[in-house]
Design a protein around this motif. Structure first.
Motif, mmCIF file in Angstrom:
data_model
loop_
_atom_site.group_PDB
_atom_site.id
_atom_site.type_symbol
_atom_site.label_atom_id
_atom_site.label_comp_id
_atom_site.label_asym_id
_atom_site.label_seq_id
_atom_site.Cartn_x
_atom_site.Cartn_y
_atom_site.Cartn_z
ATOM 1 N N ASP A 131 0.825 -1.202 0.000
ATOM 2 C CA ASP A 131 0.000 0.000 0.000
ATOM 3 C C ASP A 131 0.867 1.263 0.000
ATOM 4 O OD1 ASP A 131 -1.981 -1.907 0.437
ATOM 5 O OD2 ASP A 131 -2.102 -1.499 2.595
ATOM 6 N N TYR A 132 0.257 2.364 -0.401
ATOM 7 C CA TYR A 132 0.860 3.684 -0.214
ATOM 8 C C TYR A 132 -0.262 4.661 0.098
ATOM 9 C CZ TYR A 132 -0.730 5.187 -4.871
ATOM 10 O OH TYR A 132 -1.498 5.527 -5.958
ATOM 11 N N GLY A 133 0.095 5.863 0.537
ATOM 12 C CA GLY A 133 -0.902 6.865 0.879
ATOM 13 C C GLY A 133 -0.755 8.120 0.042
ATOM 14 N N MET A 219 1.671 -2.490 5.902
ATOM 15 C CA MET A 219 1.651 -1.951 4.550
ATOM 16 C C MET A 219 0.846 -2.815 3.589
ATOM 17 S SD MET A 219 5.529 -0.486 4.061
ATOM 18 C CE MET A 219 5.086 0.384 2.537
ATOM 19 N N THR A 220 0.133 -3.808 4.128
ATOM 20 C CA THR A 220 -0.647 -4.694 3.259
ATOM 21 C C THR A 220 -2.077 -4.893 3.748
ATOM 22 O OG1 THR A 220 0.228 -6.629 4.430
ATOM 23 C CG2 THR A 220 1.382 -5.952 2.424
ATOM 24 N N ARG A 289 -5.703 9.628 2.008
ATOM 25 C CA ARG A 289 -6.321 8.357 1.664
ATOM 26 C C ARG A 289 -5.258 7.287 1.434
ATOM 27 N NH1 ARG A 289 -10.333 8.726 -1.679
ATOM 28 N NH2 ARG A 289 -10.572 10.972 -1.445
ATOM 29 N N LEU A 290 -5.663 6.053 1.614
ATOM 30 C CA LEU A 290 -4.786 4.896 1.445
ATOM 31 C C LEU A 290 -5.108 4.229 0.117
ATOM 32 C CD1 LEU A 290 -4.150 1.643 1.945
ATOM 33 C CD2 LEU A 290 -2.563 3.306 2.899
ATOM 34 N N MET A 291 -4.076 3.932 -0.664
ATOM 35 C CA MET A 291 -4.224 3.271 -1.965
ATOM 36 C C MET A 291 -3.687 1.837 -1.827
ATOM 37 S SD MET A 291 -5.532 5.896 -3.326
ATOM 38 C CE MET A 291 -5.738 5.375 -5.020
ATOM 39 N N PRO A 292 -4.565 0.846 -1.835
ATOM 40 C CA PRO A 292 -4.119 -0.530 -1.573
ATOM 41 C C PRO A 292 -3.297 -1.113 -2.721
ATOM 42 C CG PRO A 292 -6.535 -0.311 -1.406
ATOM 43 C CD PRO A 292 -6.009 0.945 -1.988
ATOM 44 N N ARG A 293 -2.242 -1.831 -2.350
ATOM 45 C CA ARG A 293 -1.439 -2.638 -3.284
ATOM 46 C C ARG A 293 -1.053 -1.867 -4.544
ATOM 47 N NH1 ARG A 293 -0.643 -7.701 -0.470
ATOM 48 N NH2 ARG A 293 -2.472 -7.941 0.853
ATOM 49 N N GLY A 294 -0.660 -0.605 -4.361
ATOM 50 C CA GLY A 294 -0.446 0.254 -5.521
ATOM 51 C C GLY A 294 0.984 0.373 -6.003
ATOM 52 N N ILE A 295 1.935 -0.255 -5.297
ATOM 53 C CA ILE A 295 3.326 -0.162 -5.708
ATOM 54 C C ILE A 295 4.048 -1.464 -5.375
ATOM 55 C CG2 ILE A 295 3.998 0.926 -3.517
ATOM 56 C CD1 ILE A 295 6.158 2.467 -5.129
ATOM 57 N N LYS A 296 5.000 -1.834 -6.216
ATOM 58 C CA LYS A 296 5.816 -3.022 -5.987
ATOM 59 C C LYS A 296 7.077 -2.623 -5.224
ATOM 60 C CE LYS A 296 4.380 -5.380 -10.243
ATOM 61 N NZ LYS A 296 4.850 -5.975 -11.517
ATOM 62 N N MET A 297 7.431 -3.411 -4.221
ATOM 63 C CA MET A 297 8.649 -3.150 -3.455
ATOM 64 C C MET A 297 9.424 -4.439 -3.228
ATOM 65 S SD MET A 297 7.840 -0.362 -0.485
ATOM 66 C CE MET A 297 7.039 1.193 -0.858
ATOM 67 N N VAL A 298 10.735 -4.328 -3.287
ATOM 68 C CA VAL A 298 11.610 -5.434 -2.912
ATOM 69 C C VAL A 298 11.679 -5.475 -1.387
ATOM 70 C CG1 VAL A 298 13.959 -6.352 -3.008
ATOM 71 C CG2 VAL A 298 12.949 -5.255 -5.032
ATOM 72 N N VAL A 299 11.384 -6.628 -0.819
ATOM 73 C CA VAL A 299 11.340 -6.770 0.638
ATOM 74 C C VAL A 299 12.374 -7.790 1.094
ATOM 75 C CG1 VAL A 299 8.881 -6.189 0.647
ATOM 76 C CG2 VAL A 299 9.581 -8.592 0.589
ATOM 77 N N ASN A 300 12.562 -7.824 2.398
ATOM 78 C CA ASN A 300 13.510 -8.763 2.995
ATOM 79 C C ASN A 300 12.805 -10.090 3.241
ATOM 80 O OD1 ASN A 300 15.428 -10.131 4.441
ATOM 81 N ND2 ASN A 300 15.708 -8.572 6.013
ATOM 82 N N GLY A 301 13.076 -11.063 2.382
ATOM 83 C CA GLY A 301 12.421 -12.360 2.504
ATOM 84 C C GLY A 301 12.781 -13.106 3.771
ATOM 85 N N ASN A 302 13.873 -12.741 4.430
ATOM 86 C CA ASN A 302 14.296 -13.407 5.657
ATOM 87 C C ASN A 302 13.896 -12.637 6.908
ATOM 88 O OD1 ASN A 302 15.604 -15.518 4.255
ATOM 89 N ND2 ASN A 302 17.414 -14.221 3.950
#
Length: 352
Positions: A131-133, A219-220, A289-302
């Motif tokens: 998400d983003y705002g 954020m999700t 306002r909150l925009m759901p699932r609006g951007i892709k981000m690289v996250v820490n899988g561990n």
């Protein structure tokens, strides 16, 4: 179920957007670390240096048009915001190499503060839709708000120096004279009136430096965590600071919280707000306002497999504010004026 994908093409294209002056970390050695650490069998990359405020967004938009898979923001939350807003709604993902003074979004995502380790996270290449705002048409990814924290963001921007010490020094210096405002807050539940020291809307959990304004924020989840901090005596400030550091601020009786997707705030006058720590002077009407699932981000899988360890800054400031509680109680017993207390706090801060 988590919504994520792994980028597995033969050569994933990366562009590192590097702000040479953000934060407190020198950037000269970072290109060598990238060359040594990035998996060259999987990635092709280039480095683009920013030359002026807003240039990171220009570069990122060009990378989107070129079809770049991942655009990496190398800098602080301001650089991350510039790059991120260019990637909203596109196929390009945002990655972060945190080099700022607070690194709020990177810390929420549990990215390593070590540059080499943060590039190892990019090597994993796990991408989530998050998400983003938006505050008055300005995108944010971590937090936005108004009141005292927006006022301090503006003072911080004027200071010319970065870092947690500068931030806390401004808080201590300005906190005695700041006057809370009255806000009319409207959401789907109706309209309420609050006299508040600050109002923060959080997509992620913290301001930076592990100071948690919204410990439960996600954020999700498709929702903003709204934090209303009622006026409090300056003598209570050390306890508030401790609770921000140990993730218990939401338990404070002076704090009201709720979750919503859209909030409209009206105040009596135009004034400052902030988004991801950057100050903005805007009208008395503030729409968030909150925009759901609006951007892709690289996250820490561990991240879920590792335990978060307090960093040196967090430990130092936790100890500092614990000491302040002792000093405060002693000065209260002596009947000392709050001005004297603040002088003690600033003197202790300068000795950190």
């Amino acid at each position: 179920m988590r919504n994520f994908a792994r980028i597995m093409s033969n050569k994933t294209n990366l562009t590192f957007v590097m702000n040479p002056i953000s934060g407190t970390v020198k950037k000269a050695g970072i290109p060598d670390i990238i060359a040594e650490t990035l998996h060259h069998d999987r990635f092709s990359y280039r480095i683009a240096w920013t030359e002026y405020a807003g240039h990171a967004e220009v570069i990122a938009r060009e990378e989107v048009e070129a079809g770049t898979d991942i655009v990496v923001a190398v800098g602080g939350d301001g650089t991350v915001n510039e790059v991120g807003r260019a990637l909203i709604g596109t196929k390009s993902a945002l990655a972060i190499v945190p080099c700022g003074s607070g690194n709020g979004l990177a810390r929420h995502l549990m990215l390593p503060m070590d540059i080499r380790k943060s590039i190892e996270v990019i090597n994993q290449c796990e991408v989530h839709q998050v998400d983003y705002g938006i505050i008055n048409e300005h995108p944010f990814f971590c937090t936005c708000g108004m009141g005292f924290d927006a006022f301090i963001s503006q003072k911080f921007a004027e200071a010319g120096k970065r870092g947690m010490v500068t931030y806390v020094e401004n808080v201590l210096r300005e906190g005695l004279t700041y006057k809370p405002e009255t806000y009319f807050i409207e959401n789907e539940q109706g309209t309420t009136i609050h006299k508040a020291f600050l109002i923060s809307c959080a997509n992620a959990s913290q301001y930076g430096n592990n100071a948690y304004i919204a410990p439960q924020a996600s954020m999700t989840d498709g929702l903003l965590d709204v934090i209303i901090m009622e006026p409090f005596d300056v003598l209570e400030a050390p306890q508030v600071a401790i609770e921000m550091m140990n993730k218990t601020l939401d338990k404070n009786q002076k704090i009201k919280t709720f979750r919503t997707q859209h909030i409209h705030i009206r105040r009596k006058h135009d004034g400052w707000v902030h988004f991801d720590g950057d100050p903005l002077f805007t009208s008395a009407e503030v729409d968030i306002r909150l925009m759901p699932r609006g951007i892709k981000m690289v996250v820490n899988g561990n991240a879920d497999k590792s335990k978060r360890q307090p960093n040196m800054v967090q430990t130092a400031f936790s100890e500092f504010f614990n000491d302040l509680n002792v000093v405060r109680d002693d000065l209260i017993r002596q009947g000392r004026h709050i001005q004297a207390i603040n002088k003690v706090l600033l003197r202790k801060l300068n000795n950190l």
